[in-house]
Write an enzyme that holds these catalytic residues in place. Structure first.
Site, PDB file in Angstrom:
ATOM      1  N   ASP A  10       0.875  -1.157   0.000  1.00 58.23           N
ATOM      2  CA  ASP A  10       0.000   0.000   0.000  1.00 58.23           C
ATOM      3  C   ASP A  10       0.925   1.223   0.000  1.00 58.23           C
ATOM      4  O   ASP A  10       2.124   1.101   0.267  1.00 58.23           O
ATOM      5  CB  ASP A  10      -0.859  -0.049   1.278  1.00 58.23           C
ATOM      6  N   LEU A  11       0.395   2.394  -0.306  1.00 60.75           N
ATOM      7  CA  LEU A  11       1.229   3.609  -0.327  1.00 60.75           C
ATOM      8  C   LEU A  11       0.997   4.490   0.909  1.00 60.75           C
ATOM      9  O   LEU A  11       1.906   4.680   1.735  1.00 60.75           O
ATOM     10  CB  LEU A  11       0.931   4.407  -1.609  1.00 60.75           C
ATOM     11  N   ASP A  12      -0.229   5.039   1.013  1.00 63.20           N
ATOM     12  CA  ASP A  12      -0.520   6.005   2.073  1.00 63.20           C
ATOM     13  C   ASP A  12      -0.456   5.328   3.441  1.00 63.20           C
ATOM     14  O   ASP A  12      -1.249   4.440   3.732  1.00 63.20           O
ATOM     15  CB  ASP A  12      -1.921   6.604   1.877  1.00 63.20           C
ATOM     16  N   THR A  18       1.311   9.987   4.157  1.00 63.51           N
ATOM     17  CA  THR A  18       0.237  10.785   3.561  1.00 63.51           C
ATOM     18  C   THR A  18      -1.131  10.468   4.176  1.00 63.51           C
ATOM     19  O   THR A  18      -2.066  11.253   4.012  1.00 63.51           O
ATOM     20  CB  THR A  18       0.185  10.542   2.037  1.00 63.51           C
ATOM     21  N   LYS A  46      -9.413   4.918   6.089  1.00 63.82           N
ATOM     22  CA  LYS A  46      -8.100   4.510   5.579  1.00 63.82           C
ATOM     23  C   LYS A  46      -8.233   3.423   4.514  1.00 63.82           C
ATOM     24  O   LYS A  46      -8.911   2.423   4.734  1.00 63.82           O
ATOM     25  CB  LYS A  46      -7.201   4.005   6.716  1.00 63.82           C
ATOM     26  N   LYS A  79     -11.693  18.575  -1.547  1.00 64.74           N
ATOM     27  CA  LYS A  79     -10.808  17.851  -0.622  1.00 64.74           C
ATOM     28  C   LYS A  79      -9.498  17.494  -1.324  1.00 64.74           C
ATOM     29  O   LYS A  79      -8.414  17.623  -0.750  1.00 64.74           O
ATOM     30  CB  LYS A  79     -11.503  16.585  -0.100  1.00 64.74           C
ATOM     31  N   SER A 117      -2.320   0.930  -4.404  1.00 62.48           N
ATOM     32  CA  SER A 117      -2.914   2.027  -3.642  1.00 62.48           C
ATOM     33  C   SER A 117      -4.201   2.472  -4.302  1.00 62.48           C
ATOM     34  O   SER A 117      -4.282   2.547  -5.529  1.00 62.48           O
ATOM     35  CB  SER A 117      -1.944   3.214  -3.602  1.00 62.48           C
ATOM     36  N   ALA A 118      -5.194   2.807  -3.466  1.00 64.91           N
ATOM     37  CA  ALA A 118      -6.463   3.323  -3.990  1.00 64.91           C
ATOM     38  C   ALA A 118      -6.312   4.755  -4.486  1.00 64.91           C
ATOM     39  O   ALA A 118      -7.222   5.307  -5.092  1.00 64.91           O
ATOM     40  CB  ALA A 118      -7.508   3.275  -2.880  1.00 64.91           C
ATOM     41  N   LYS A 120      -5.441   8.035  -6.524  1.00 63.84           N
ATOM     42  CA  LYS A 120      -5.183   8.494  -7.897  1.00 63.84           C
ATOM     43  C   LYS A 120      -3.981   9.430  -7.917  1.00 63.84           C
ATOM     44  O   LYS A 120      -3.531   9.845  -8.973  1.00 63.84           O
ATOM     45  CB  LYS A 120      -6.435   9.150  -8.453  1.00 63.84           C
ATOM     46  N   ASN A 121      -3.469   9.771  -6.749  1.00 66.94           N
ATOM     47  CA  ASN A 121      -2.255  10.596  -6.645  1.00 66.94           C
ATOM     48  C   ASN A 121      -0.998   9.739  -6.477  1.00 66.94           C
ATOM     49  O   ASN A 121       0.093  10.279  -6.281  1.00 66.94           O
ATOM     50  CB  ASN A 121      -2.377  11.548  -5.446  1.00 66.94           C
ATOM     51  N   LYS A 148     -11.094  -0.968  -1.809  1.00 63.53           N
ATOM     52  CA  LYS A 148     -10.778  -1.820  -0.673  1.00 63.53           C
ATOM     53  C   LYS A 148     -11.919  -1.636   0.329  1.00 63.53           C
ATOM     54  O   LYS A 148     -12.408  -0.519   0.447  1.00 63.53           O
ATOM     55  CB  LYS A 148      -9.453  -1.379  -0.016  1.00 63.53           C
ATOM     56  N   GLU A 172       0.075  -3.441   4.536  1.00 60.81           N
ATOM     57  CA  GLU A 172      -1.023  -2.460   4.653  1.00 60.81           C
ATOM     58  C   GLU A 172      -1.090  -1.811   6.032  1.00 60.81           C
ATOM     59  O   GLU A 172      -0.735  -2.432   7.026  1.00 60.81           O
ATOM     60  CB  GLU A 172      -2.359  -3.196   4.448  1.00 60.81           C
ATOM     61  N   ASP A 173      -1.592  -0.573   6.081  1.00 59.58           N
ATOM     62  CA  ASP A 173      -1.809   0.089   7.371  1.00 59.58           C
ATOM     63  C   ASP A 173      -3.298   0.223   7.697  1.00 59.58           C
ATOM     64  O   ASP A 173      -3.647   0.730   8.763  1.00 59.58           O
ATOM     65  CB  ASP A 173      -1.196   1.500   7.372  1.00 59.58           C
TER      66      ASP A 173
HETATM   67  C1  BG6 Z   1      -5.913   5.533  -0.039  1.00 58.16           C
HETATM   68  C2  BG6 Z   1      -5.977   6.312   1.249  1.00 58.16           C
HETATM   69  O1  BG6 Z   1      -4.619   5.070  -0.225  1.00 58.16           O
HETATM   70  O2  BG6 Z   1      -6.271   6.365  -1.134  1.00 58.16           O
HETATM   71  C3  BG6 Z   1      -7.349   6.942   1.414  1.00 58.16           C
HETATM   72  O3  BG6 Z   1      -5.722   5.441   2.337  1.00 58.16           O
HETATM   73  C4  BG6 Z   1      -7.672   7.793   0.187  1.00 58.16           C
HETATM   74  O4  BG6 Z   1      -7.346   7.743   2.586  1.00 58.16           O
HETATM   75  C5  BG6 Z   1      -7.578   6.921  -1.059  1.00 58.16           C
HETATM   76  O5  BG6 Z   1      -8.987   8.332   0.290  1.00 58.16           O
HETATM   77  C6  BG6 Z   1      -7.868   7.696  -2.343  1.00 58.16           C
HETATM   78  O6  BG6 Z   1      -6.863   8.649  -2.536  1.00 58.16           O
HETATM   79  P1  BG6 Z   1      -6.940   9.844  -3.585  1.00 58.16           P
HETATM   80  O7  BG6 Z   1      -5.554  10.447  -3.515  1.00 58.16           O
HETATM   81  O8  BG6 Z   1      -7.248   9.246  -4.920  1.00 58.16           O
HETATM   82  O9  BG6 Z   1      -8.011  10.772  -3.134  1.00 58.16           O
HETATM   83 MG    MG Z   2      -2.842   3.049   3.604  1.00 58.26          MG
END
Ligand code: BG6
Ligand code: MG
Length: 219
Positions: A10-12, A18, A46, A79, A117-118, A120-121, A148, A172-173
């Site tokens: 996972d990333l965040d 993040t 999360k 957001k 990672s979910a 898009k960043n 997820k 994963e966290d």
């Molecule tokens: C997950 C985070 O990795 O990505 C979530 O744990 C976040 O908190 C999700 O909402 C979507 O991220 P983003 O950057 O596409 O808004």
């Molecule tokens: Mg995470």
């Protein structure tokens, strides 16, 4: 014979912190809607996709029926802009402790890696951290239909790695993330609180505790 062939991260909250910025940005949006969220509720956000996170916040504040799709998209965009401002200066020193050395160790051992990672960043963050090239694959969150805890994203990572679940470990966290790993048939390492990450096979307090031997013992 060594069995471990792939590790899916996972990333965040695993590669960089993040997860904290996601929380702060959601909290600000919730305040605008007169919804008060705290860190306990945040555990339910999360790992969850942007639009699903918004729905969970609106439901929590009993305001799910108050907004149409256009309004919800505007709120999610607001957001995300706030979140992007928070991470604009993200840099290699923001990689969580021990993670770079661990990735080097995996590479030297010939173990393939992917990011599931979910977010898009994710690509932008990995580039800013200077570690995009450390991973063989990054799943494109835009192509994932089910957030997820659905296993779709980890199954996609297995497909990209071209490996079966039983030779891989996921890291994963988030509780939703651990569920996603486990329902994909993969062994899971949780980073954080064992009372939250109940389904993980092993829970570590932090990324600095990641050891190749621990992962090898799981497959
Ligand atoms: C997950 C985070 O990795 O990505 C979530 O744990 C976040 O908190 C999700 O909402 C979507 O991220 P983003 O950057 O596409 O808004
Ligand atoms: Mg995470």
């Amino acid at each position: 014979m060594e069995k471990l062939e792939g590790v899916i991260f996972d990333l965040d909250g695993v590669i960089t912190d993040t997860a904290e910025y996601h929380y702060r940005a959601w909290k600000k949006l919730a305040e605008r809607l007169d919804i008060k969220i705290d860190r306990v509720f945040n555990e339910e956000l999360k790992g969850v996709s942007r639009m699903d996170s918004l729905d969970r916040i609106l439901e929590y504040g009993d305001r799910l029926a108050d907004f149409n799709a256009t309004e919800k998209n505007e709120m999610a965009d607001w957001k995300n802009e706030l979140y992007k401002e928070m991470i604009v200066d993200i840099k290699p020193s923001d990689i969580l402790p021990g993670m770079e050395a661990f990735l080097d160790e995996l590479k030297q051992a010939g173990i393939r890696t992917a990011v599931a990672s979910a977010s898009k960043n994710a690509e932008v963050i990995l580039q800013s951290l200077g570690i995009r090239e450390q991973f063989d694959f990054v799943v494109d969150a835009a192509k994932i239909e089910k957030s997820k805890p659905d296993p779709e994203i980890f199954l996609k990572a297995l497909e990209l790695l071209d490996l079966p679940a039983d030779v891989c470990v996921g890291v994963e966290d988030a509780a939703a993330g651990v569920d996603s790993i486990k329902d994909a048939g993969i062994r899971a390492i949780g980073i954080g609180d064992a009372t939250v990450l109940r389904r993980a096979d092993v829970v570590l307090a932090g990324t600095d505790e990641l050891r190749l031997e621990t992962l090898k013992s799981l497959v």
